[in-house]
Design an enzyme around this catalytic site. Structure first.
Site: not given
Ligand SMILES: CCCCCCC/C=C/C(=O)SCCNC(=O)CCNC(=O)[C@H](O)C(C)(C)COP(=O)(O)OP(=O)(O)OC[C@H]1O[C@@H](n2cnc3c(N)ncnc32)[C@H](O)[C@@H]1OP(=O)(O)O
Length: 289
Positions: A95, A140, A164-165
């Site tokens: 994202l 994303g 990996n957020e």
């Protein structure tokens, strides 16, 4: 119904976008951020992500991508799509952080709806989706790959894939998590999501994040041969099976779509989350200098 209405809006926008040409018998739709080589006789299209520098999933990219996908979905001659990056080295950086940083709530809501739409359209696509992951694919970018029916990754230890957020101080939403759990299993997902792990190709293969790892120069030929194998299966039985496997998970987002948007907006608007994103963006900048 909601998907069909969104599609009509996208198609209207699409008629104002794009350039067409014929190259080697394949039609090429070239929007600014997505290049589509569409071989109607073969029933296969190659969609190349082309949003420099790192194929981040900006709002403009998502709009163009959805328009291109819709065009293919609406042409019954197309049965398969290969997703790949126009820039080997980065499949997608995920994202677009600038869409989630320093903007207003209305923008966050619009962006999140487009991210949901991308996932729903890809996850529920009737077409065969083969992902040729020719570069790094965090968050994303990994989610996009997870929606595909088959994933092939280039064998380059510099490339990584995963959600990996957590490392950014943000949280993968429930439908990212569900897609990941259904791919790798609960315990692996629980571990990888909390630590925000990114895996090189060999490990991604062991965990089932990707289905095959091949030498970098063979990713595209492998994607074509895998596609041929999938095309040999009758569409009606493959599509009904895909729908049976996927519908419940997609419906779970569809029924909570507005609540999920509100949740995203309030989460991302928090000062503490904006601070985490700022710190992460600074780290990305420092890496360069
Ligand atoms: C309740 C809901 C909560 C919220 C849920 C949100 C879910 C979020 C999902 C996501 O996808 S978040 C994004 C996660 N992505 C990353 O962590 C990747 C970050 N990028 C990188 O690690 C590297 O850029 C790369 C992909 C490995 C490529 O490295 P390379 O050395 O080739 O390029 P860079 O010099 O690092 O970057 C060039 C340029 O691009 C900018 N950039 C990088 N990634 C992004 C991004 N995701 N969004 C926007 N911009 C990005 C980077 O800052 C550089 O910019 P400039 O310094 O040139 O201006």
């Amino acid at each position: 119904m909601a998907l069909a209405a969104a599609g009509r809006v996208l198609l209207q926008a699409g008629s104002r976008l794009g350039r067409r040409e014929v190259v080697d018998g394949a039609r090429r739709f070239a929007n600014k951020r997505v290049e589509v080589e569409a071989d109607e006789a073969a029933g296969i299209a190659v969609m190349k992500l082309k949003n420099p520098p790192v194929n981040s999933l900006s709002l403009e990219f998502l709009t163009e991508f959805l328009i291109s996908l819709e065009k293919l979905e609406n042409n019954k001659n197309f049965r398969g799509v290969i997703l790949t990056s126009e820039r080997p080295g980065v499949f997608s950086a995920g994202l677009d952080l600038m869409e989630m940083y320093g903007r207003n709530p209305a923008h966050y809501a619009e962006y999140w709806r487009a991210v949901q739409e991308l996932w729903l359209r890809l996850y529920l696509s009737n077409m065969i989706l083969v992902c040729a992951i020719n570069g790094t694919s965090p968050a994303g970018g990994c989610l996009m790959a997870l929606t595909c029916d088959h994933r092939i990754m280039a064998d380059n230890p510099k490339y990584t894939i995963g959600l990996n957020e957590s490392q950014l101080g943000i949280v993968a939403p429930f439908w990212f998590k569900d897609n990941f759990v259904n791919t790798v299993g609960y315990r692996t997902a629980e571990h990888a999501l909390q630590l925000g792990l990114l895996f090189p190709p060999a490990e991604a293969l062991k965990l089932g994040i990707v289905d095959e790892v091949v030498p970098e120069d063979q990713v595209h030929s492998k994607a074509q041969s895998v596609m041929a194998q999938w095309m040999a299966i009758p569409d009606h039985s493959r599509q009904l099976t895909k729908n049976m496997m996927r519908k419940a998970m997609a419906d779970n987002l569809i029924k909570q779509r507005e609540a999920d948007i509100q949740n995203f907006v309030s989460f991302i608007s928090r000062d503490s989350i904006q601070k985490s994103l700022h710190t992460y963006l600074e780290k990305l900048k420092q890496k360069k200098g």
